[in-house]
Scaffold this motif. Structure first.
Motif, PDB file in Angstrom:
ATOM      1  N   LYS A 176     -16.549  32.238   9.666  1.00 61.64           N
ATOM      2  CA  LYS A 176     -17.855  32.879   9.885  1.00 61.64           C
ATOM      3  C   LYS A 176     -17.860  34.288   9.315  1.00 61.64           C
ATOM      4  CE  LYS A 176     -20.858  34.388  13.718  1.00 61.64           C
ATOM      5  NZ  LYS A 176     -20.641  35.845  13.648  1.00 61.64           N
ATOM      6  N   THR A 177     -16.849  35.072   9.655  1.00 64.98           N
ATOM      7  CA  THR A 177     -16.850  36.469   9.233  1.00 64.98           C
ATOM      8  C   THR A 177     -16.548  36.636   7.745  1.00 64.98           C
ATOM      9  OG1 THR A 177     -14.534  36.746   9.926  1.00 64.98           O
ATOM     10  CG2 THR A 177     -16.260  37.318  11.529  1.00 64.98           C
ATOM     11  N   GLU A 178     -15.845  35.687   7.122  1.00 62.66           N
ATOM     12  CA  GLU A 178     -15.597  35.820   5.683  1.00 62.66           C
ATOM     13  C   GLU A 178     -16.901  35.653   4.900  1.00 62.66           C
ATOM     14  OE1 GLU A 178     -12.618  32.916   4.818  1.00 62.66           O
ATOM     15  OE2 GLU A 178     -14.041  31.294   4.417  1.00 62.66           O
ATOM     16  N   LEU A 179     -17.780  34.762   5.370  1.00 61.65           N
ATOM     17  CA  LEU A 179     -19.065  34.595   4.703  1.00 61.65           C
ATOM     18  C   LEU A 179     -19.981  35.791   4.966  1.00 61.65           C
ATOM     19  CD1 LEU A 179     -19.790  30.791   5.216  1.00 61.65           C
ATOM     20  CD2 LEU A 179     -19.145  31.963   3.099  1.00 61.65           C
ATOM     21  N   GLU A 180     -19.907  36.332   6.175  1.00 59.60           N
ATOM     22  CA  GLU A 180     -20.692  37.533   6.478  1.00 59.60           C
ATOM     23  C   GLU A 180     -20.230  38.703   5.618  1.00 59.60           C
ATOM     24  OE1 GLU A 180     -21.616  36.574  11.220  1.00 59.60           O
ATOM     25  OE2 GLU A 180     -19.991  37.946  10.645  1.00 59.60           O
ATOM     26  N   LEU A 181     -18.919  38.841   5.446  1.00 62.43           N
ATOM     27  CA  LEU A 181     -18.382  39.907   4.600  1.00 62.43           C
ATOM     28  C   LEU A 181     -18.804  39.717   3.148  1.00 62.43           C
ATOM     29  CD1 LEU A 181     -16.573  42.329   3.934  1.00 62.43           C
ATOM     30  CD2 LEU A 181     -14.602  40.780   3.952  1.00 62.43           C
ATOM     31  N   ALA A 182     -18.721  38.481   2.648  1.00 62.74           N
ATOM     32  CA  ALA A 182     -19.108  38.207   1.264  1.00 62.74           C
ATOM     33  C   ALA A 182     -20.587  38.504   1.035  1.00 62.74           C
ATOM     34  CB  ALA A 182     -18.796  36.761   0.909  1.00 62.74           C
ATOM     35  N   ALA A 183     -21.435  38.116   2.000  1.00 62.73           N
ATOM     36  CA  ALA A 183     -22.869  38.392   1.876  1.00 62.73           C
ATOM     37  C   ALA A 183     -23.117  39.899   1.879  1.00 62.73           C
ATOM     38  CB  ALA A 183     -23.633  37.725   3.014  1.00 62.73           C
ATOM     39  N   TRP A 184     -22.374  40.614   2.727  1.00 61.24           N
ATOM     40  CA  TRP A 184     -22.511  42.080   2.765  1.00 61.24           C
ATOM     41  C   TRP A 184     -22.095  42.679   1.427  1.00 61.24           C
ATOM     42  CZ3 TRP A 184     -19.536  46.324   1.944  1.00 61.24           C
ATOM     43  CH2 TRP A 184     -20.043  47.555   2.381  1.00 61.24           C
ATOM     44  N   VAL A 185     -21.003  42.177   0.847  1.00 68.13           N
ATOM     45  CA  VAL A 185     -20.532  42.682  -0.448  1.00 68.13           C
ATOM     46  C   VAL A 185     -21.621  42.516  -1.510  1.00 68.13           C
ATOM     47  CG1 VAL A 185     -18.938  42.219  -2.353  1.00 68.13           C
ATOM     48  CG2 VAL A 185     -18.069  42.415  -0.021  1.00 68.13           C
ATOM     49  N   ASP A 186     -22.219  41.328  -1.576  1.00 65.93           N
ATOM     50  CA  ASP A 186     -23.261  41.085  -2.579  1.00 65.93           C
ATOM     51  C   ASP A 186     -24.473  41.975  -2.352  1.00 65.93           C
ATOM     52  OD1 ASP A 186     -21.855  39.168  -4.014  1.00 65.93           O
ATOM     53  OD2 ASP A 186     -22.643  37.487  -2.864  1.00 65.93           O
ATOM     54  N   GLU A 187     -24.883  42.107  -1.085  1.00 64.50           N
ATOM     55  CA  GLU A 187     -26.038  42.949  -0.778  1.00 64.50           C
ATOM     56  C   GLU A 187     -25.740  44.414  -1.077  1.00 64.50           C
ATOM     57  OE1 GLU A 187     -26.777  42.078   3.286  1.00 64.50           O
ATOM     58  OE2 GLU A 187     -27.414  40.009   2.887  1.00 64.50           O
ATOM     59  N   ASN A 188     -24.530  44.842  -0.770  1.00 62.33           N
ATOM     60  CA  ASN A 188     -24.141  46.226  -1.019  1.00 62.33           C
ATOM     61  C   ASN A 188     -24.100  46.538  -2.512  1.00 62.33           C
ATOM     62  OD1 ASN A 188     -23.209  48.797   0.107  1.00 62.33           O
ATOM     63  ND2 ASN A 188     -21.256  48.315  -0.882  1.00 62.33           N
ATOM     64  N   GLU A 189     -23.681  45.562  -3.319  1.00 61.58           N
ATOM     65  CA  GLU A 189     -23.688  45.779  -4.768  1.00 61.58           C
ATOM     66  C   GLU A 189     -25.106  46.061  -5.255  1.00 61.58           C
ATOM     67  OE1 GLU A 189     -20.743  45.406  -7.256  1.00 61.58           O
ATOM     68  OE2 GLU A 189     -20.223  46.235  -5.306  1.00 61.58           O
ATOM     69  N   GLY A 190     -26.067  45.326  -4.714  1.00 60.70           N
ATOM     70  CA  GLY A 190     -27.459  45.544  -5.096  1.00 60.70           C
ATOM     71  C   GLY A 190     -27.944  46.922  -4.681  1.00 60.70           C
ATOM     72  N   ARG A 191     -27.586  47.341  -3.466  1.00 59.12           N
ATOM     73  CA  ARG A 191     -27.988  48.666  -2.991  1.00 59.12           C
ATOM     74  C   ARG A 191     -27.387  49.772  -3.859  1.00 59.12           C
ATOM     75  NH1 ARG A 191     -27.095  46.183   2.155  1.00 59.12           N
ATOM     76  NH2 ARG A 191     -24.965  47.002   2.232  1.00 59.12           N
ATOM     77  N   LEU A 192     -26.103  49.621  -4.171  1.00 58.90           N
ATOM     78  CA  LEU A 192     -25.439  50.647  -4.980  1.00 58.90           C
ATOM     79  C   LEU A 192     -25.976  50.673  -6.404  1.00 58.90           C
ATOM     80  CD1 LEU A 192     -21.754  50.238  -3.743  1.00 58.90           C
ATOM     81  CD2 LEU A 192     -23.271  52.191  -3.347  1.00 58.90           C
ATOM     82  N   ARG A 193     -26.270  49.499  -6.947  1.00 62.73           N
ATOM     83  CA  ARG A 193     -26.847  49.447  -8.295  1.00 62.73           C
ATOM     84  C   ARG A 193     -28.142  50.257  -8.346  1.00 62.73           C
ATOM     85  NH1 ARG A 193     -27.136  44.225  -8.799  1.00 62.73           N
ATOM     86  NH2 ARG A 193     -29.255  44.093  -8.005  1.00 62.73           N
TER      87      ARG A 193
END
Length: 335
Positions: free
Chosen positions: A262-279
């Protein structure tokens, strides 16, 4: 969850090894600072999920920042019983789990979520990737992959020809070969030296995820960043000794297993969303964020084809089934 000092951990180590069947208190050791996003979004969320699901059955002594386990000691610490859960960076564990480094190759996926899902699927099937884990006695609880690496520098690197003769900072052999395959010159150095190196022109650019750029202030010296390239990534996990896991009560095993996935998918989703925010944040700072065209993406894919064959050849030289590992991971990605 309790955080104690190194002396207490060493004192507890032997006792915990002998009482692993009860698994009331587990030592969790990482080389990451507690403020690192993988610590906050991954490690801490995993421990919280387990304690909430298992109630009083599990508690943790948490040792971040390399207090107990260094960067390349995650697997060996589990095997020695020094800790029951550790953080392992796959690039630093090529001596113990070399086949898992297939996850680092360029062009494999377009997101952290897709890559994590494929990795989990690959190690769940009977095959060489799963067998490698069985051999070392590690059960990866929470897999982690950064978003695909981008090229960041003082100019646009949208064409393969743009890389010719450029000095690109790298972290080791795999990235060295990737950079060379595109026609640039790899320069190995610590990320801590990257800001000054780019500022002085010692290197022209670097390959990083957006999330990794901020801690080293790359956004203050890079003027151009790609947005949709796939120049490899970084992979890691929070692993548990398989022996310790097998000694947990069945209901606790279920909680630990489900919390990890559960938490690995939550972390991966956060990583992808964070990349968009930082971009978007970098663009607002005046950095040119550019998209590669489909033709440019294909040109880079063609230029990087030798990276896969080099990966297989290096493992074959060690008597390891590199091609099987590559085939298994690609099959999982295509499912």
């Amino acid at each position: 969850m309790k955080q104690t000092g190194l002396i207490a951990a060493l004192t507890l180590g032997t006792a915990l090894t002998s009482t692993a069947a009860t698994a009331e208190t587990l030592i969790v050791a990482t080389d990451l600072p507690p403020t690192h996003f993988v610590s906050v979004q991954g490690v801490e969320r995993l421990m919280t999920c387990i304690t909430e699901g298992a109630g009083d059955a599990i508690d943790f002594n948490y040792f971040p920042s390399g207090q107990l386990v260094k960067r390349d000691e995650g697997v060996s610490a589990l095997q020695k019983g020094l800790a029951q859960m550790t953080f392992s960076t796959i690039a630093a564990e090529t001596a113990t789990v070399p086949l898992q480094s297939v996850t680092l190759l360029p062009g494999m996926s377009e997101s952290a979520v897709a890559a994590v899902e494929a990795w989990r699927e690959a190690i769940s099937r009977d095959g060489v990737l799963k067998a490698e884990l069985d051999e070392v006695g590690v059960k990866p609880l929470q897999l982690s992959l950064l978003a695909p690496y981008q090229i960041m520098g003082t100019k646009t690197y949208a064409e393969v020809s743009d890389w010719s003769g450029q000095k690109i900072r790298t972290t080791g052999s795999a990235l060295n070969f990737l950079v060379e395959s595109i026609g640039a010159v790899p320069v190995e150095m610590s990320a801590n030296d990257l800001y000054t190196a780019m500022q002085r022109g010692t290197v022209d650019g670097t390959i990083l995820s957006f999330a990794s750029a901020t801690p080293y202030s790359v956004n203050e010296v890079a003027t151009h960043m790609s947005a949709n390239a796939s120049f490899g990534t970084s992979a890691s996990w929070i692993g548990m000794s398989q022996e310790v896991f097998d000694g947990l009560p069945a209901e606790v095993q279920t909680v630990v297993d489900e919390c990890g996935k559960k938490t690995e998918l939550e972390l991966a989703a956060w990583v992808d969303e964070n990349e968009g925010r930082l971009r978007d944040e970098y663009a607002s700072q005046g950095i040119e964020i550019y998209e590669l065209t489909p033709e440019q993406v294909e040109a880079f894919s063609t230029a990087m084809e030798p990276v896969e064959s080099n990966f297989v050849a290096r493992l074959n030289d060690r008597g390891l089934p590199g091609q099987d590992a590559l085939d298994e991971f690609k099959a999982a990605l295509s499912d």
